[in-house]
Enzyme design. Sequence first.
Site, short mmCIF file in Angstrom:
data_model
loop_
_atom_site.label_atom_id
_atom_site.label_comp_id
_atom_site.label_asym_id
_atom_site.label_seq_id
_atom_site.Cartn_x
_atom_site.Cartn_y
_atom_site.Cartn_z
N ILE A 112 0.83 -1.20 0.00
CA ILE A 112 0.00 0.00 0.00
C ILE A 112 0.86 1.25 0.00
O ILE A 112 0.51 2.27 -0.61
CB ILE A 112 -0.98 0.00 1.20
N SER B 84 11.37 0.46 7.81
CA SER B 84 10.77 -0.80 7.40
C SER B 84 11.76 -1.92 7.67
O SER B 84 12.96 -1.77 7.42
CB SER B 84 10.39 -0.76 5.92
N ARG B 85 11.27 -3.05 8.15
CA ARG B 85 12.15 -4.17 8.45
C ARG B 85 12.75 -4.78 7.20
O ARG B 85 13.89 -5.24 7.21
CB ARG B 85 11.39 -5.25 9.21
N LYS C 271 -5.68 3.03 7.09
CA LYS C 271 -6.84 2.29 7.61
C LYS C 271 -6.50 0.81 7.73
O LYS C 271 -5.70 0.29 6.95
CB LYS C 271 -8.07 2.52 6.73
N ASP D 48 -10.94 -6.15 6.15
CA ASP D 48 -9.90 -5.22 5.70
C ASP D 48 -10.37 -4.44 4.47
O ASP D 48 -10.29 -3.20 4.47
CB ASP D 48 -8.59 -5.96 5.40
#
Length: 309
Positions: free
Chosen positions: A15, A37-38, A91, A169
Amino acid sequence: MNTKLSIGIVGVGKIARDQHLPAIAALDGFELVASASRNAQVDGVRNYKTIEEMLAAEPQLDAVSLCATPQVRFDQARAALAAGKHVMLEKPPGASVHEVDVLRSMARAAGRTLFATWHSRYAPAVETAREWLASRTLQEVQVRWKEDVRRWHPGQAWIWTPGGLGVFDPGINALSIITHMLPREVVLREATLSVPANVQTPIAANLDFVDEAGVPVRAEFDWRHGPVEQWEIVVRTSDGELHLSEGGKKLAIAGKPVEIGPEREYPSLYERFHWLITHGEHDVDVRPLRLVADAFLLGRRHEVEPFHD
């Protein structure tokens, strides 16, 4: 948007790459300077593994946009607010309703903006539909939000775990539209949740609501649908039928197409975030998430065949 604000993005997944990064790049009001971010990085900015590393190394950041999974959203938002940053939440805004309420209180105490986003409300036809319905007598509402989970969430195990919401979702996008578009509040009366035997969240759901005047509002969510998505809301009124389709991209009233503007959901979200920051405001509407929580609370669980990606 004369004021240029520095922003960091947390959670560089599908996303973020598909929507957030292009939206930020297209606007003058924000400058993306860092990401956390991992497993991924963003070209042209400073990259970190965790939000804690980013906040420690980037004290000048004005804001952060949180795009990681909802199960980790609370801790990330709490850290950002404690560091004095404005916070934008993808969201759903959290894994529970109460944690979002706590974040709202924290943001107010810190004097920082909290924006719980609902991108589908910014689909081009939604506001036109809301304005038309405001002066009509509603008779019935039908929501059909169906897609193929393997196309939209390939290999994403988090959606099947507690807090991942399952079919809600995408379904929460429809709920975000009806809570904004319909002229009266809706209340869930009953629900049926179809849950695969090997996961924790539903792959399909049927929901029966009524609005404050008793008008029935029925929703069908299904992740076993394809190949063409069915994202539509039909509202029958005394002045004809309103048909919102393609997730809010198209609108017809009494069988006639209505001309609307181009799609720009995520640029609109960031424009809204910029306005909220520069005006010292908040935008935290938990109604769509509360309806999902009600579905889990009131819903009858129906076990279906196991899901295999």
